[in-house]
Design an enzyme around this catalytic site. Structure first.
Site, PDB file in Angstrom:
ATOM      1  N   ARG A  30       0.429   7.886  -2.663  1.00  0.00           N
ATOM      2  CA  ARG A  30       1.068   8.865  -1.772  1.00  0.00           C
ATOM      3  C   ARG A  30       2.553   8.983  -2.076  1.00  0.00           C
ATOM      4  O   ARG A  30       3.140  10.059  -1.972  1.00  0.00           O
ATOM      5  CB  ARG A  30       0.838   8.472  -0.302  1.00  0.00           C
ATOM      6  CG  ARG A  30      -0.549   8.871   0.193  1.00  0.00           C
ATOM      7  CD  ARG A  30      -0.881   8.212   1.505  1.00  0.00           C
ATOM      8  NE  ARG A  30      -1.232   6.811   1.295  1.00  0.00           N
ATOM      9  CZ  ARG A  30      -1.387   5.922   2.279  1.00  0.00           C
ATOM     10  NH1 ARG A  30      -1.177   6.291   3.536  1.00  0.00           N
ATOM     11  NH2 ARG A  30      -1.731   4.679   2.000  1.00  0.00           N
ATOM     12  N   ARG A  55      -5.003  -1.631   8.907  1.00  0.00           N
ATOM     13  CA  ARG A  55      -6.189  -2.450   8.624  1.00  0.00           C
ATOM     14  C   ARG A  55      -5.853  -3.511   7.585  1.00  0.00           C
ATOM     15  O   ARG A  55      -4.818  -3.439   6.918  1.00  0.00           O
ATOM     16  CB  ARG A  55      -7.354  -1.574   8.141  1.00  0.00           C
ATOM     17  CG  ARG A  55      -7.025  -0.698   6.964  1.00  0.00           C
ATOM     18  CD  ARG A  55      -8.248   0.108   6.468  1.00  0.00           C
ATOM     19  NE  ARG A  55      -7.835   1.091   5.494  1.00  0.00           N
ATOM     20  CZ  ARG A  55      -7.573   2.376   5.763  1.00  0.00           C
ATOM     21  NH1 ARG A  55      -7.729   2.843   6.987  1.00  0.00           N
ATOM     22  NH2 ARG A  55      -7.178   3.209   4.808  1.00  0.00           N
ATOM     23  N   ASP A 105       0.821  -1.215   0.000  1.00  0.00           N
ATOM     24  CA  ASP A 105       0.000   0.000   0.000  1.00  0.00           C
ATOM     25  C   ASP A 105       0.854   1.263   0.000  1.00  0.00           C
ATOM     26  O   ASP A 105       1.955   1.278   0.543  1.00  0.00           O
ATOM     27  CB  ASP A 105      -0.923  -0.024   1.235  1.00  0.00           C
ATOM     28  CG  ASP A 105      -2.061   0.966   1.099  1.00  0.00           C
ATOM     29  OD1 ASP A 105      -2.368   1.381  -0.042  1.00  0.00           O
ATOM     30  OD2 ASP A 105      -2.643   1.345   2.140  1.00  0.00           O
ATOM     31  N   GLY A 106       0.317   2.336  -0.602  1.00  0.00           N
ATOM     32  CA  GLY A 106       0.964   3.647  -0.533  1.00  0.00           C
ATOM     33  C   GLY A 106       1.547   4.147  -1.850  1.00  0.00           C
ATOM     34  O   GLY A 106       2.294   5.128  -1.856  1.00  0.00           O
ATOM     35  N   ARG A 152     -12.195   2.659  -8.208  1.00  0.00           N
ATOM     36  CA  ARG A 152     -11.324   3.797  -8.562  1.00  0.00           C
ATOM     37  C   ARG A 152     -11.653   4.263  -9.985  1.00  0.00           C
ATOM     38  O   ARG A 152     -12.325   3.558 -10.732  1.00  0.00           O
ATOM     39  CB  ARG A 152      -9.854   3.364  -8.465  1.00  0.00           C
ATOM     40  CG  ARG A 152      -9.458   3.066  -7.025  1.00  0.00           C
ATOM     41  CD  ARG A 152      -7.964   2.901  -6.887  1.00  0.00           C
ATOM     42  NE  ARG A 152      -7.634   2.584  -5.496  1.00  0.00           N
ATOM     43  CZ  ARG A 152      -6.414   2.527  -5.031  1.00  0.00           C
ATOM     44  NH1 ARG A 152      -5.383   2.774  -5.822  1.00  0.00           N
ATOM     45  NH2 ARG A 152      -6.197   2.249  -3.758  1.00  0.00           N
ATOM     46  N   ASN A 175     -10.985  -2.082  -5.201  1.00  0.00           N
ATOM     47  CA  ASN A 175     -10.214  -1.172  -6.053  1.00  0.00           C
ATOM     48  C   ASN A 175     -10.883  -0.919  -7.408  1.00  0.00           C
ATOM     49  O   ASN A 175     -10.542   0.049  -8.099  1.00  0.00           O
ATOM     50  CB  ASN A 175      -8.781  -1.688  -6.266  1.00  0.00           C
ATOM     51  CG  ASN A 175      -7.903  -1.618  -5.026  1.00  0.00           C
ATOM     52  OD1 ASN A 175      -7.037  -2.455  -4.804  1.00  0.00           O
ATOM     53  ND2 ASN A 175      -8.103  -0.605  -4.178  1.00  0.00           N
ATOM     54  N   PHE A 176     -11.872  -1.749  -7.791  1.00  0.00           N
ATOM     55  CA  PHE A 176     -12.612  -1.479  -9.025  1.00  0.00           C
ATOM     56  C   PHE A 176     -13.401  -0.178  -8.941  1.00  0.00           C
ATOM     57  O   PHE A 176     -13.843   0.348  -9.959  1.00  0.00           O
ATOM     58  CB  PHE A 176     -13.562  -2.646  -9.362  1.00  0.00           C
ATOM     59  CG  PHE A 176     -12.870  -3.819  -9.992  1.00  0.00           C
ATOM     60  CD1 PHE A 176     -12.477  -3.780 -11.326  1.00  0.00           C
ATOM     61  CD2 PHE A 176     -12.596  -4.962  -9.252  1.00  0.00           C
ATOM     62  CE1 PHE A 176     -11.836  -4.861 -11.923  1.00  0.00           C
ATOM     63  CE2 PHE A 176     -11.952  -6.046  -9.833  1.00  0.00           C
ATOM     64  CZ  PHE A 176     -11.571  -6.006 -11.164  1.00  0.00           C
TER      65      PHE A 176
END
Ligand code: IPE
Ligand code: IPE
Ligand code: MG
Length: 261
Positions: free
Chosen positions: A42, A216, A38-39, A91, A88-89
């Site tokens: 960012r 999470r 993740d990330g 997005r 994520n679909f």
């Protein structure tokens, strides 16, 4: 490389070597590591100062190939990564298309990768197949077919994956077996449910690691992670270094796994 960076990288190099030898002398390694990568967006915005989050995803793809080597070279035989969730679909379409194309390219590259065949790594794509298009599924099937004879290492990539959906799919399969008389309700137990999951033949992950500071699971392997050790780090996935990986492994080795005892 500037002098400060050179000094930093040498200092990290020495620290990595020390950590690595501590780990190899330390307690048992995890048998199965699961990673929530993740990330990326960012990282693109804050570290690359890029306007386009896709630049973070591209760096994230490179990182995955690196981390796979770290893991297998250390002797951890099972690795499962979360590449794209069912959620994520939601997005923007162009980001979804870009990500799935990038993951498809990764699968094509991995199925041709010298290291994969030398190390005899079995590749597996897990997730909701009916949410993916034909081109994608062909690449996934090819990667799986070309490595299906291997068993030294397992590399599982979760795409269009949701932990709750996986449980629903397993339950449907079991319910069908009951309805058609192949199975009695009294035979339904944890082992049966586990064996109906995508990775029923692989031990459950004993360490799950998430980058980017979020605390999470985001619907990842919720059945399989019931007793996993959790490790969270603030670094964004594309910035994840070998030293961060080693710290996670050392932290795992220092845990006291009581299992309720
Ligand atoms: C991980 O990075 C990649 C996927 C979830 C597909 P993100 O795209 O979630 O990036 P952040 O977490 O928003 O920074
Ligand atoms: C989890 O990351 C999914 C993957 C890493 C593929 P997300 O960025 O989608 O999760 P949330 O939205 O922070 O829960
Ligand atoms: Mg995210």
């Amino acid at each position: 490389m500037g002098l400060t960076n050179l000094f930093q990288s040498q200092a990290y190099g020495a620290y990595e070597t020390k950590l690595e030898s501590e780990i190899l002398k330390g307690g048992p390694l995890p048998t199965h590591v699961a990673i929530i990568m993740d990330g990326n967006r960012r990282y693109a915005k804050e570290i690359l100062r890029a306007d386009d989050p896709k630049e973070g995803h591209v760096k994230g793809k490179d990182k995955l190939e690196e981390v796979m080597d770290w893991c297998f070279d250390l002797g951890i035989r099972n690795l499962t990564v979360y590449a794209f969730s069912t959620e994520n679909f939601s997005r923007p379409d162009d980001e979804v298309d870009f990500l799935l194309e990038l993951i498809k390219d990764t699968l094509v590259e991995l199925s041709d990768d010298k290291g994969i065949h030398e190390k005899r790594v079995r590749l597996r794509v897990i997730g909701e197949k009916d949410m993916l298009d034909g081109n994608f599924l062909r690449a996934a099937d090819e990667a799986m077919a070309r490595t299906s004879g291997y068993s030294d290492f397992n590399f599982n990539i979760a795409i269009a994956y949701g932990g709750r959906q996986e449980i629903v799919t397993a339950v449907k399969k079991i319910a069908t077996d009951v309805r058609e008389g192949r199975l009695d309700v009294s035979e339904i137990d944890e082992a049966l449910l586990s064996s109906n999951m995508y990775m029923g033949d692989i031990p459950d992950p004993d360490l799950v690691l998430r980058t980017s500071g979020e605390l999470r699971l985001s619907n990842f392997l919720i059945w399989q992670l019931a007793y996993a050790e959790l490790y969270f780090t603030d670094v964004y996935w594309p910035g994840f270094r070998y030293v961060d990986f080693l710290r996670a492994i050392r932290s795992f080795q220092q845990r006291n796994r009581r299992y309720g005892r």
